[in-house]
Design a protein around this motif. Structure first.
Motif, short mmCIF file in Angstrom:
data_model
loop_
_atom_site.label_atom_id
_atom_site.label_comp_id
_atom_site.label_asym_id
_atom_site.label_seq_id
_atom_site.Cartn_x
_atom_site.Cartn_y
_atom_site.Cartn_z
N UNK B 86 0.83 -1.21 0.00
CA UNK B 86 0.00 0.00 0.00
C UNK B 86 0.86 1.25 0.00
N UNK B 88 1.39 4.45 1.70
CA UNK B 88 1.02 4.97 3.01
C UNK B 88 1.39 6.44 3.13
N UNK B 89 0.61 7.21 3.89
CA UNK B 89 1.03 8.58 4.19
C UNK B 89 2.33 8.55 5.01
N UNK B 90 3.04 9.69 5.06
CA UNK B 90 4.37 9.71 5.67
C UNK B 90 4.36 9.20 7.11
N UNK B 92 2.25 7.11 8.62
CA UNK B 92 2.02 5.66 8.73
C UNK B 92 3.26 4.90 8.27
N UNK B 93 3.90 5.42 7.22
CA UNK B 93 5.11 4.75 6.74
C UNK B 93 6.20 4.76 7.81
#
Lengths: 278, 243
Positions: B86, B88-90, B92-93
């Motif tokens: 996926x 992911x936004x920064x 979440x990554x």
């Protein structure tokens, strides 16, 4: 018992960062060859905002445990968030997370597994830029913070009380800030009074005083005014300061005078401790 | 293992949704294996990590450090693949990069004639409690309510290796007919030990509700305990095994 409210999405808390952006913030900070005060402070504030966002991250979602305000004062008093959030004086942490002004790539030293360090690129979101110019309209700035916290507290009467993290390098140029400062500390939710922490920074390397319990060793009335505007550290915060190796006896206030770069880092770490109370 | 009587109770923290629950439990009556895990709130996708750990362990029980580390490493690949596909936004990554963490306890029972031999493996502050009549005869790995809250070493989904194995704890013993085992996540374990130690015996009432499978009464009981701060507001996972 005060300062015991659980911080949750239905019962969030608030952090207000009040940052001096006067002309003197362009002076060098720390050892010779170090950068400007305003650069260092904006980096620490951006790192602190980053950490608050990460604490609210649940898989792909951000939970709104906190509301955030960043107010700058110098040439004028205004919200300091840049980019899409420019002009907003208070935002939920999810809105902050999704709208950094930009994401820079910076080098971070990490252990290489063989006893050494290697540089690794990391993403560094930026919400506020380094700004310096103008005087130090501290009274007007504190009044702006009081206004927004009054509104916030009326909307969240049972929340963990709001925290103000005030960083300055000079004396107020628009009057005596004592009364307005103390009026912020008097703002209440059912869980206790607002927490006002003050960090005064200086380019001088001597005379640092951190988290004093009384004003006996403070050099002048300006320092004493900032001391009395600052809140007594709740016990869990005081213990955190002690665990960091700082001397903070019972009754210590959230106040630093003539702080150096390390003081600034500790100050924002201690001041955002409510973030750990969930 | 059909002689075993098993009851479970799982609920989410007050104010959260059921899907937010990061505690997990699982059991396999056939091979006498029981597990409870508590995903770390501050970490990434820890509820999923707790669920796959408990499911896998009761299917492939392992009571040595090497085996559990190998199982965790295998499962860690699954949690990584779940997110690598996926965008992911920064935030979440970044959080995903640090991985998931969970406290874990597994219990394996084996019949030895008229007795039961038990083996337990633990990471962190989920607890096993062995009861005989009204007496607490064993509490593992923590035995005092004051032992909780000191940032326990948890089972990670990243960098699972020798260091992880070194943090695991083991215990074993025998149980008599009529003994009961409780596997508890941290906040309910702390409350149980405090209640038992104080002689309040709310813990007996709780066990009685559990043994009768009275889930609604348990909900009311624990909602009250957490709302009054007699217990930390947290997810709750409980397994009770009697024979």
């Amino acid at each position: 018992m005060p300062y015991a409210a659980e911080i949750s999405r239905s019962n969030p808390t608030c952090f207000a960062f009040l940052i001096d952006q006067s002309g003197s913030m362009a002076d060098q900070f720390g050892s010779e060859g170090a950068g400007r005060k305003c650069d260092f402070v904006s980096d620490v504030v951006n790192r602190t905002l980053h950490d608050l966002v990460i604490r609210c991250t649940k898989t792909e979602e951000i939970r709104n445990y906190y509301y955030i305000s960043v107010i700058g004062y110098g040439g004028s008093v205004q919200p300091a968030l840049a980019g899409h959030l420019a002009g907003k004086e208070l935002v939920a942490v999810a809105e902050l997370a999704d709208n950094p002004a930009r994401v820079e790539v910076r080098a971070k030293k990490v252990a290489d597994g063989a006893g050494g360090l290697v540089e690794q690129p990391v993403r560094f979101p930026v919400w506020i830029d380094a700004v310096s110019g103008g005087g130090t309209p501290m009274c007007e700035a504190l009044a702006a913070v009081r206004g927004l916290l009054e509104r916030w507290a009326s909307e969240h009467p049972h929340g963990f009380p709001p925290t103000v993290l005030h960083l300055t390098d000079g004396e107020s140029t628009d009057g005596d800030p004592a009364a307005v400062g103390q009026s912020i500390a008097a703002l209440q939710t059912s869980d206790g009074a607002s927490l006002v922490y003050t960090c005064h920074v200086s380019s001088r390397s001597a005379g640092k005083i951190e988290y004093p319990a009384n004003d006996a060793n403070l050099p002048d009335s300006f320092a004493k005014t900032l001391f009395w505007m600052s809140s007594v550290l709740p016990e869990s915060f005081r213990r955190t300061a002690v665990q960091m190796g700082l001397r903070a006896e019972e009754g210590a206030r959230g106040f630093v005078f003539n702080g150096d770069p390390a003081s600034v880092v500790h100050f924002f770490d201690i001041g955002t401790r409510p973030a750990n109370l969930r | 293992m059909t002689r075993l009587e098993v009851h479970s109770y799982l609920t989410h923290k007050l104010g959260n949704e059921p899907a937010d629950c990061e505690d997990a439990l699982c059991f396999n009556r056939e091979n006498g294996c029981f597990a409870v895990a508590d995903g770390a709130t501050e970490a990434f996708d820890s509820g999923y990590w707790a669920r796959i750990l408990t499911r896998a362990w009761v299917r492939w029980p392992c009571t040595t450090a090497g085996e559990l580390v190998a199982l965790a490493a295998l499962l860690a690949g699954r949690i990584d693949r779940r997110w690598q596909r996926k965008a992911l936004p920064w935030y979440a990554e970044e959080k995903a990069r640090h991985g998931a963490f969970a406290a874990f306890i597994g219990l394996q029972l084996s019949f030895r004639g008229d007795a039961v031999e038990w083996h337990a493996i633990s990471a962190g502050d989920c607890c096993l409690i062995q009861l005989r009549n009204d007496d607490l005869v064993n509490a593992f790995p923590l035995s005092s309510p004051d032992d909780f809250g000191f940032r326990p070493v948890l089972l990670p989904s990243r960098d699972v290796g020798v260091a992880t194995g070194a943090t695991l704890r083991f215990d074993s013993g025998f149980a008599r007919r009529g003994d009961r085992f409780l596997l508890l996540s941290d906040s309910v374990a702390q409350w149980f030990l405090r209640s038992y130690g104080a002689g309040v015996r709310d813990c007996n009432y709780f066990e009685g509700l559990l043994a009768k499978g009275l889930v609604e009464e348990l909900d009311i009981f624990f909602d009250g305990m957490r709302a009054s701060a007699a217990m930390k507001n947290d997810d709750i996972a409980v397994l009770r095994i009697a024979w």
